[in-house]
Design an enzyme around this catalytic site. Sequence first.
Site, short mmCIF file in Angstrom:
data_model
loop_
_atom_site.label_atom_id
_atom_site.label_comp_id
_atom_site.label_asym_id
_atom_site.label_seq_id
_atom_site.Cartn_x
_atom_site.Cartn_y
_atom_site.Cartn_z
N GLU A 1 36.47 51.12 41.42
CA GLU A 1 36.80 50.23 42.52
C GLU A 1 38.28 50.40 42.91
O GLU A 1 38.60 51.18 43.77
CB GLU A 1 36.46 48.79 42.16
N GLU B 1 38.42 39.62 34.56
CA GLU B 1 37.82 39.34 35.87
C GLU B 1 36.97 38.07 35.84
O GLU B 1 36.88 37.35 36.83
CB GLU B 1 36.93 40.53 36.24
#
Length: 887
Positions: A473, A735
Amino acid sequence: MRMRSACFMSALAFVLCTGMSAAADQDRPSGPLPPTGLLCEYLPNPAAVDAPRPRFTWELNHTERGQTQSALQVLVATDSSFERGLVWDSGRTASSNSTQVLYAGPALQSDTAYFWKVRFWDSAGRESGWSRTARFETGLLSRADWKALWIDCRGQVRREFVIDKKVKRARVHFSGLGYSELRINGRKIGRSVLNPAWTTYDRRVLYDSFDVTEILRQGPNAAAVMLGQGWYKGRVLLFQLNIEFADGEKTTLISDETWKTADGPVVSDSVYDGETYDARLETRGWDRPGFDDSGWNPAQAVPGPAGALSAQCLPPIQVVDTIVPRKMANPAAGVYVFDMGQNFSGWARLRVQGPSGARVRMRFAELLYDDGRINQENLRSARAEDVYILRGGEEEEYEPRFTYHGFRYVEVTGYPGVPTLDSVRGRVVRSAVRQTGNFSCSNPLLNAIQQNVLWGQATNLHGIPTDCCQRDERMGWMGDAQGTAEEAMMNFDMAAFYANFVRDIRDVQDGEGRVTDTVPHVWGSRPADPAWGTAYPLLVWYMYRYLGDVRIIEEQYDGLKKYVDYLRTREEDGLVAFSHYGDWVSVEETPGSFVSAFFYLYDVEIMRDLARVLGRTEEAKAYGQWADRVRKKIRERYYDAKTGRYATGTQTADTLALFLNIPGPEERGRVFDNLRSDILYEHDTHLTTGIMGAKFILEVLTRFGSSDLAYELAGQRTYPSWGYMVDNGATTLWEVWQNKTGPSMNSHNHPMFGSVGAWFYKALAGIEQSADSVGFEKIRIAPQVVRDMTHASGSIRTVRGPVAVDWARSDKGLKMDVVIPVGSQAEVVIPVFTLKNVVLREGASVVWKEGAFQPGAEGVVEIKADGSRLLKAKIGSGRYSFCLSGD
Ligand code: BGC
């Protein structure tokens, strides 16, 4: 992350200062001192700026307290002596502005070095000496100044050229996409890596400029560039060397079809997957003159990316640190796992000796399996693997150029023989923004969280603010960017970085005004989720509030207007309801439509305030009415009068409502009480928020007088909490609140929950601005002396200079040291348990006694009691040491 050494440095400075002799003290100048910290476009001595009217910033210095700048004088010249080539003399200009001073001389010339200096007059009209001379250079200011052609390249490209007379000045302007490394006469030029920063290439391409005067020599020279694919996924180069000879003649060397190109030793490179480097393919001397490139192919001229060329006015990506691994394990035959002790972004430098053709493989991971082998599951499709193929012979050293990884562990296989701890080093790679904030306190858990915030934030600055740095990502997710922006601005010098990122956002905006979830846009949607799109107005707002940057508002106002106008077209019954992610990664879900409605209101309110700054009174009024309508509508739609809660009554819903004062005054207390009891009784002092609620909840608790509870939430150790991450070995933020290690979405270096870091500074150190202040002109120091905390210390470097607070309490009372930069004033709010018999000293002077202000201490303008629990001191610039005690 630099805290330990920073403390050591200041301790050292203290020893050195106090060690000075009294005689030296007497010789010390007094009054206004020359300004320092000179910046142009937020950068020290930038090598290329392309703003037509660059801005200057400096820090004021004065030996007295309570000082300001009453007038300034700036000189800009093309000659560093200022005796010739004077371009602009502002003259003595009455102004308190030391942070956003616009160049106001004649149009600047392209590709020119300018020198500047400044002096100021203090509040009594006394003049400082001149600052040291700073410089800035202009880039190529118009497209017509670019003669170079984009050329399509393989891994390496080169061109020789002859210089037959003395060079006076030589500048290279170049952009090599995706990533490039420039070498001249065998030397790497500059310290940047992974250069240039990623942009939306068909809108804007960044170029760099370098002074190579000293590197060129009379006779043959060679320019050589290595190129990697980077985010461009191709290899193209634009190169222009402008040379001015001592006799006044000029010449230009450009990239064109006379350049030669060939594959290099980098056999493959990918940001996610890693790099394979075959040292046997190195061609010695390829970057020096005299190399036989007759077997190489001519480069082809190509149209290149469509974007406008723009000077790279942000700190470059660099290797900023080297980490010695803590230990090496050998979990299986031939498998060596190095533990760096810290999760970070970058790569490993390998030292190895062995036979030609031996392949050493390095794989990177954030996690280990129980058997000690690396766990790459959470990297998803990113292979994160570098392979080095040995040249053979002497000891070799390798580090990659065109990839980076997010990791704590490095697995080495294929190593000839047995490696030692010295075979591998961690190289920390990120945008080289300066750390300018430090926070620490008496609670070790909060200090550990602060370290995680710092490492997570810093290692996710890669030209853009990324969501993570390890898996497939590494995108500029806008929700993450806005969520962490204040924390980032407290901890790091983000000015130039965000100025560029705001332009990046503008680059993705389409004709309808829509922006995208990620910038540059690869992942996510267009239009962005409103909570993600809000990064556009919010970053502009923070740039204004923190730095006093008005130009960014002028530049972005039309784009922002288009953005909120677009949102308006998406209204459903008066509110924006569409949502992709809502309160992302929450424990309890808040309706996405509510989160979007909140950010819609926030955006329109920011527009109202920005319009006011630009003096667009009518528009400000219209935005104000628009905001009132939206606020009223949110209340109607989402307030449940039976429960006294918003939407589904989650912590996030009530927090967001309170943050923007959506509840009317009569409801506010009830909503807040519900929020408190939800935290305390329904969740045993735990958060249930995702990133959007987490950004505001601590601040809202503090605003409503519940800093003790905010402190307990911030210092919670069990799931879900920041402390739970720390206790489970996190060295950066995760996260998700859960401790996951599988193939799902669970990066272990994801800065988006880092908003807690802003609260450390704002509440615990107590560094804030008053509501009507920008650029920290009017500072408010109001530390929250909470629960068992006995000490907190925070310092940030504002656009005016350092602001610092250091407080400690003991049985004897409270002491508070405060630093306020010249040009600012502050209100210092000192908590007292009772006003009776309280004595406040500043240094040796008593400034409050028997319930009254005792004037006399320099810089202390006045002190008033506010109710029975607070003393409020008005002070000017300087260093103060307050001490509160019972008489
Ligand atoms: C990213 C996030 C981002 C989110 C939006 C994730 O994949 O890593 O940080 O904000 O998607 O849904």
